[in-house]
Design a protein around this motif. Structure first.
Motif, PDB file in Angstrom:
ATOM      1  N   LYS A  53       0.828  -1.211   0.000  1.00  0.00           N
ATOM      2  CA  LYS A  53       0.000   0.000   0.000  1.00  0.00           C
ATOM      3  C   LYS A  53       0.866   1.266   0.000  1.00  0.00           C
ATOM      4  CE  LYS A  53      -4.095   1.998   0.974  1.00  0.00           C
ATOM      5  NZ  LYS A  53      -5.152   2.084   0.027  1.00  0.00           N
ATOM      6  N   LEU A  54       1.939   1.249   0.805  1.00  0.00           N
ATOM      7  CA  LEU A  54       2.813   2.420   0.925  1.00  0.00           C
ATOM      8  C   LEU A  54       3.973   2.392  -0.074  1.00  0.00           C
ATOM      9  CD1 LEU A  54       2.992   2.538   4.833  1.00  0.00           C
ATOM     10  CD2 LEU A  54       1.519   3.908   3.330  1.00  0.00           C
ATOM     11  N   ASN A  55       3.973   1.376  -0.926  1.00  0.00           N
ATOM     12  CA  ASN A  55       5.052   1.200  -1.896  1.00  0.00           C
ATOM     13  C   ASN A  55       6.415   1.150  -1.188  1.00  0.00           C
ATOM     14  OD1 ASN A  55       6.029   0.734  -4.468  1.00  0.00           O
ATOM     15  ND2 ASN A  55       6.339   2.920  -4.890  1.00  0.00           N
ATOM     16  N   GLN A  56       6.473   0.346  -0.128  1.00  0.00           N
ATOM     17  CA  GLN A  56       7.700   0.221   0.655  1.00  0.00           C
ATOM     18  C   GLN A  56       8.215  -1.220   0.676  1.00  0.00           C
ATOM     19  OE1 GLN A  56       6.831   1.918   4.535  1.00  0.00           O
ATOM     20  NE2 GLN A  56       7.096   3.987   3.762  1.00  0.00           N
ATOM     21  N   ILE A  57       8.011  -1.919  -0.421  1.00  0.00           N
ATOM     22  CA  ILE A  57       8.560  -3.268  -0.537  1.00  0.00           C
ATOM     23  C   ILE A  57      10.069  -3.128  -0.641  1.00  0.00           C
ATOM     24  CG2 ILE A  57       8.681  -5.325  -1.992  1.00  0.00           C
ATOM     25  CD1 ILE A  57       5.750  -4.712  -2.785  1.00  0.00           C
ATOM     26  N   SER A  58      10.783  -3.847   0.210  1.00  0.00           N
ATOM     27  CA  SER A  58      12.239  -3.704   0.233  1.00  0.00           C
ATOM     28  C   SER A  58      12.909  -5.070   0.235  1.00  0.00           C
ATOM     29  CB  SER A  58      12.670  -2.928   1.483  1.00  0.00           C
ATOM     30  OG  SER A  58      12.405  -3.692   2.647  1.00  0.00           O
ATOM     31  N   GLU A  59      14.163  -5.088  -0.148  1.00  0.00           N
ATOM     32  CA  GLU A  59      14.939  -6.321  -0.098  1.00  0.00           C
ATOM     33  C   GLU A  59      15.053  -6.815   1.340  1.00  0.00           C
ATOM     34  OE1 GLU A  59      15.980  -8.108  -2.868  1.00  0.00           O
ATOM     35  OE2 GLU A  59      14.704  -6.601  -3.807  1.00  0.00           O
TER      36      GLU A  59
END
Length: 175
Positions: A53-59
Motif C-alpha cells: 500500500k505504501l510502496n515500501q517493498i524492500s529487499e
C-alpha cells in the motif's frame, strides 16, 4: 527502516512471552499465548499489506519477513515437542524444509516474495499451532494433530515447488 519492516521485526517481541506462557501451561496462560501468537501472526499480513500500500517493498523486508515467520512458527513447535503435543520428526520435516529454502534463497540473484504455496503453508502452520496452543478439550486432540500433519504436508509441497525448476512453455526451450 520502513514501517512494514518495523512491524515485521516487532513479531519477534512476542516470542519470549509465548514461550514463557507455554512452559507455564495453565488454561488462562494458554489463552494469553494463543492471543499473543495470533496477534503476531496477523502482523505478517499487516506488514505485507502496508509494504504494498505504501510502496515500501524492500529487499530487507523480503528477507526479514520469512525469517521472522520461521522463528514464530518453530519456537512454539519446539516447546510443543517438549510438552508431548507433536512428534519431533514432524517438526524436523518443517525445520528441514525451512533451512533448505533459506539456503536456496541465499543463492538467488534476487529475493522473491512467497508464492501461493508458501502462503498456504504459513496459514496452515498458524492454524495448526493455534489449535495446539489453545486449551481445548480432549475431543479436539485428533483434529489438532490432523491440522499439524496438513501443515507438514503443505510445508513439504511448497518446498518442493520452490526447488523444482520451472516448466518450459515454449517449443524452443525443449529442443
Amino acid at each position: 527502516m520502513t514501517l512494514p519492516n518495523w512491524i515485521t521485526f516487532s513479531r519477534l517481541l512476542g516470542i519470549p512471552f509465548l514461550l514463557y506462557g507455554l512452559y507455564n501451561p495453565t488454561p488462562q496462560l494458554r489463552w494469553v499465548c494463543l492471543g499473543v501468537f495470533l496477534v503476531a501472526a496477523l502482523t505478517d499480513w499487516l506488514d505485507g499489506y502496508l509494504a504494498r500500500k505504501l510502496n515500501q517493498i524492500s529487499e530487507l523486508g523480503k528477507f526479514l519477513d520469512p525469517l521472522v515467520d520461521k522463528l514464530l512458527v518453530l519456537a512454539p513447535l519446539l516447546v510443543l515437542i517438549e510438552l508431548g503435543r507433536v512428534p519431533a520428526w514432524g517438526v524436523f520435516l518443517i525445520l528441514g524444509r525451512e533451512l533448505a529454502i533459506a539456503g536456496w534463497r541465499v543463492n538467488q540473484a534476487t529475493i522473491t516474495g512467497a508464492n501461493i504455496w508458501g502462503k498456504l503453508k504459513t496459514v496452515s502452520q498458524i492454524v495448526a499451532i493455534a489449535l495446539l496452543i489453545a486449551p481445548l478439550p480432549q475431543v479436539w486432540q485428533m483434529p489438532c494433530l490432523v491440522a499439524f500433519w496438513v501443515s507438514v504436508a503443505l510445508t513439504l509441497i511448497s518446498g518442493a515447488i520452490y526447488l523444482l525448476p520451472p516448466k518450459s512453455n515454449t517449443l524452443n526451450d525443449t529442443l
